[in-house]
Design an enzyme around this catalytic site. Structure first.
Site, PDB file in Angstrom:
ATOM      1  N   GLY A   1     -42.692  19.231 -30.961  1.00 35.43           N
ATOM      2  CA  GLY A   1     -43.823  18.306 -30.856  1.00 35.43           C
ATOM      3  C   GLY A   1     -45.103  19.092 -30.618  1.00 35.43           C
ATOM      4  O   GLY A   1     -45.221  20.254 -31.013  1.00 35.43           O
TER       5      GLY A   1
ATOM      6  N   ARG B   1     -46.336  11.710 -21.801  1.00 34.66           N
ATOM      7  CA  ARG B   1     -46.949  10.564 -21.114  1.00 34.66           C
ATOM      8  C   ARG B   1     -47.866   9.763 -22.017  1.00 34.66           C
ATOM      9  O   ARG B   1     -48.567  10.306 -22.849  1.00 34.66           O
ATOM     10  CB  ARG B   1     -47.790  11.084 -19.945  1.00 34.66           C
ATOM     11  CG  ARG B   1     -46.990  11.361 -18.725  1.00 34.66           C
ATOM     12  CD  ARG B   1     -47.873  11.358 -17.503  1.00 34.66           C
ATOM     13  NE  ARG B   1     -48.719  12.537 -17.404  1.00 34.66           N
ATOM     14  CZ  ARG B   1     -49.653  12.690 -16.472  1.00 34.66           C
ATOM     15  NH1 ARG B   1     -49.864  11.731 -15.598  1.00 34.66           N
ATOM     16  NH2 ARG B   1     -50.372  13.776 -16.420  1.00 34.66           N
TER      17      ARG B   1
ATOM     18  N   ASN C   1     -41.673  17.447 -18.505  1.00 36.74           N
ATOM     19  CA  ASN C   1     -41.994  16.776 -17.231  1.00 36.74           C
ATOM     20  C   ASN C   1     -40.999  15.671 -16.894  1.00 36.74           C
ATOM     21  O   ASN C   1     -40.356  15.142 -17.793  1.00 36.74           O
ATOM     22  CB  ASN C   1     -43.396  16.173 -17.338  1.00 36.74           C
ATOM     23  CG  ASN C   1     -44.463  17.184 -16.995  1.00 36.74           C
ATOM     24  OD1 ASN C   1     -44.370  17.858 -15.973  1.00 36.74           O
ATOM     25  ND2 ASN C   1     -45.464  17.301 -17.839  1.00 36.74           N
TER      26      ASN C   1
ATOM     27  N   HIS D   1     -46.101  20.016  -9.749  1.00 35.64           N
ATOM     28  CA  HIS D   1     -47.004  19.778 -10.874  1.00 35.64           C
ATOM     29  C   HIS D   1     -47.287  18.291 -10.867  1.00 35.64           C
ATOM     30  O   HIS D   1     -46.445  17.491 -11.189  1.00 35.64           O
ATOM     31  CB  HIS D   1     -46.298  20.183 -12.166  1.00 35.64           C
ATOM     32  CG  HIS D   1     -47.170  20.085 -13.374  1.00 35.64           C
ATOM     33  ND1 HIS D   1     -48.489  20.465 -13.384  1.00 35.64           N
ATOM     34  CD2 HIS D   1     -46.906  19.668 -14.630  1.00 35.64           C
ATOM     35  CE1 HIS D   1     -48.990  20.285 -14.600  1.00 35.64           C
ATOM     36  NE2 HIS D   1     -48.054  19.794 -15.367  1.00 35.64           N
TER      37      HIS D   1
HETATM   38  N1  APR Z   1     -33.650  17.768 -28.601  1.00 32.34           N
HETATM   39  C1  APR Z   1     -34.697  18.367 -29.226  1.00 32.34           C
HETATM   40  N2  APR Z   1     -35.924  17.820 -29.330  1.00 32.34           N
HETATM   41  C2  APR Z   1     -36.102  16.617 -28.782  1.00 32.34           C
HETATM   42  C3  APR Z   1     -35.063  15.926 -28.114  1.00 32.34           C
HETATM   43  C4  APR Z   1     -33.799  16.562 -28.038  1.00 32.34           C
HETATM   44  N3  APR Z   1     -32.768  15.992 -27.429  1.00 32.34           N
HETATM   45  N4  APR Z   1     -35.554  14.742 -27.681  1.00 32.34           N
HETATM   46  C5  APR Z   1     -36.840  14.702 -28.049  1.00 32.34           C
HETATM   47  N5  APR Z   1     -37.184  15.818 -28.713  1.00 32.34           N
HETATM   48  C6  APR Z   1     -38.462  16.191 -29.315  1.00 32.34           C
HETATM   49  C7  APR Z   1     -39.189  15.040 -29.980  1.00 32.34           C
HETATM   50  O1  APR Z   1     -38.620  14.720 -31.229  1.00 32.34           O
HETATM   51  C8  APR Z   1     -40.601  15.593 -30.094  1.00 32.34           C
HETATM   52  O2  APR Z   1     -40.821  16.255 -31.333  1.00 32.34           O
HETATM   53  O3  APR Z   1     -39.362  16.655 -28.343  1.00 32.34           O
HETATM   54  C9  APR Z   1     -40.661  16.620 -28.948  1.00 32.34           C
HETATM   55  C10 APR Z   1     -41.686  16.264 -27.906  1.00 32.34           C
HETATM   56  O4  APR Z   1     -42.918  16.358 -28.491  1.00 32.34           O
HETATM   57  P1  APR Z   1     -44.160  15.416 -28.159  1.00 32.34           P
HETATM   58  O5  APR Z   1     -43.723  14.005 -28.141  1.00 32.34           O
HETATM   59  O6  APR Z   1     -45.280  15.822 -29.062  1.00 32.34           O
HETATM   60  O7  APR Z   1     -44.500  15.797 -26.648  1.00 32.34           O
HETATM   61  P2  APR Z   1     -45.326  17.054 -26.133  1.00 32.34           P
HETATM   62  O8  APR Z   1     -46.747  16.683 -26.002  1.00 32.34           O
HETATM   63  O9  APR Z   1     -44.968  18.242 -26.934  1.00 32.34           O
HETATM   64  O10 APR Z   1     -44.739  17.188 -24.651  1.00 32.34           O
HETATM   65  C11 APR Z   1     -43.415  17.606 -24.427  1.00 32.34           C
HETATM   66  O11 APR Z   1     -43.926  18.719 -22.381  1.00 32.34           O
HETATM   67  O12 APR Z   1     -45.895  18.791 -21.172  1.00 32.34           O
HETATM   68  C12 APR Z   1     -44.640  18.188 -21.294  1.00 32.34           C
HETATM   69  O13 APR Z   1     -44.977  15.975 -20.378  1.00 32.34           O
HETATM   70  C13 APR Z   1     -44.753  16.710 -21.550  1.00 32.34           C
HETATM   71  O14 APR Z   1     -42.450  16.253 -21.158  1.00 32.34           O
HETATM   72  C14 APR Z   1     -43.417  16.427 -22.164  1.00 32.34           C
HETATM   73  C15 APR Z   1     -43.119  17.699 -22.953  1.00 32.34           C
END
Ligand code: APR
Length: 316
Positions: free
Chosen positions: A10, A82, A120, A175
């Site tokens: 992501g 979030r 998080n 955090h």
């Molecule tokens: N295995 C692999 N990837 C996964 C899984 C999983 N089981 N479940 C979800 N994902 C992927 C989603 O498909 C998505 O592409 O995790 C990615 C998360 O990306 P975003 O939604 O863009 O979130 P992002 O802003 O990258 O934040 C990720 O980091 O800072 C923290 O609070 C934030 O917990 C969050 C994490």
């Protein structure tokens, strides 16, 4: 390093992979995500930037963990981010399931890896990864403090109209809303901040730092911060890969330091080739110590919400 895996392609994960490539911190960077096509597409796009940027780290995307075998370092960003009005704790149960699954995959395939947790609520997720993996605390480190201090430093630099490079600062604690910025350890080229700004203004900047993540969420509306978080992860990874032994505020498992035990909390850490080399204990005022204890309680409360079965060792 030969291979670094980034789980979650992501915003944070993909930006991490890009920065890791630009800095050539590993020969191979594997980006893994459950959504079909996303890690492959982003990885190929990044690799196609290599001839322009001039880096040789090969970036690969995948939906399964086959190509992650033998990773020396794994950055975990998988989870949901979030949305406006959500606290990091709202993410707790959803992300605990994800982090548990991801950790189980990592342990079997990369038993010697160092895990850098980003998902998080950070301190609880780092604890979960350590329990499920059975890895020693040297190999499970959470990214929070580098980001929080970067925000704090950027706000102070704007306020004083000085270079961010001259700002040194330390932020301890969890955090989130209970983070503990240490004003007494904040200097501008060695000059204590308290000589340059009045207490009221410092307190306002401290509060803005605490709310720094929420401020970005309010702007973005559909997600949370990722440029500064990814940069923070890569600074930690660089200290490990290049064995720089930098002192960076990270979330680490305390074993008696600061009078706390068996809990992940942001503290000054020395990072080098084997991961967490040392936790540094700094002197705190009574007020700072009370704030740190409050922060520890907030982390304990999050961990308590997850049932004991969540923490059972993988394969046990
Ligand atoms: N295995 C692999 N990837 C996964 C899984 C999983 N089981 N479940 C979800 N994902 C992927 C989603 O498909 C998505 O592409 O995790 C990615 C998360 O990306 P975003 O939604 O863009 O979130 P992002 O802003 O990258 O934040 C990720 O980091 O800072 C923290 O609070 C934030 O917990 C969050 C994490």
């Amino acid at each position: 390093m030969e291979k670094i895996t980034v789980v979650g392609a992501g915003h944070v994960g993909a930006t991490c992979a890009q920065l890791l490539g630009l800095k050539e911190l590993a020969r191979e960077i594997v980006l893994v995500d459950i959504v079909e096509g996303i890690p492959q597409g982003k990885a190929l796009d990044q690799w196609e930037s290599a001839p322009i940027e001039g880096f040789d780290s090969r970036v690969i995307g995948a939906n399964d963990y086959g190509s992650t075998d033998g990773s020396e370092l794994v950055v975990v960003t998988a989870g949901v981010a979030r949305k406006p009005g959500m606290s990091r704790d709202d993410l707790l149960l959803t992300n605990a399931n994800i982090v548990r699954g991801v950790t189980e995959e990592i342990v079997g395939r990369s038993p010697d890896a160092i895990i850098v947790m980003v998902t998080n609520p950070l301190d609880a997720m780092a604890y979960l990864a350590m329990k499920v993996s059975g890895f020693p605390r040297e190999r499970v480190i959470g990214m929070a403090g580098v980001l929080d201090t970067a925000r704090y430093r950027s706000f102070i630099a704007m306020e004083l109209d000085v270079s961010v490079e001259d700002l040194q600062a330390l932020v301890l604690g969890g955090h989130g809303d209970t983070m503990v910025p240490l004003v007494s350890y904040t200097t501008v080229s060695g000059i204590p901040l308290t000589q340059l700004l009045n207490r009221k203004r410092i307190d306002e900047l401290v509060q803005r730092t605490r709310d720094g993540g929420a401020e970005i969420v309010r702007y973005l509306k559909t997600g949370s911060a990722y440029y500064a978080p990814a940069a923070a992860v890569v600074q930690m990874v660089e200290s490990i890969v290049r064995d720089k032994k930098r002192i960076l505020p990270c979330s680490a498992c305390l074993q008696g330091e600061y009078g706390l035990d068996g809990i992940f909390l942001g503290v000054p850490c020395k990072l080098g080739a084997s991961g967490l080399l040392e936790i540094l204990e700094v002197e705190l005022t009574a007020e700072e110590r009370a704030a740190l204890e409050k922060s520890a309680q907030a982390v304990r409360d999050s961990v308590a919400v997850l049932g004991a079965e969540t923490f059972a060792r993988a394969g046990a």
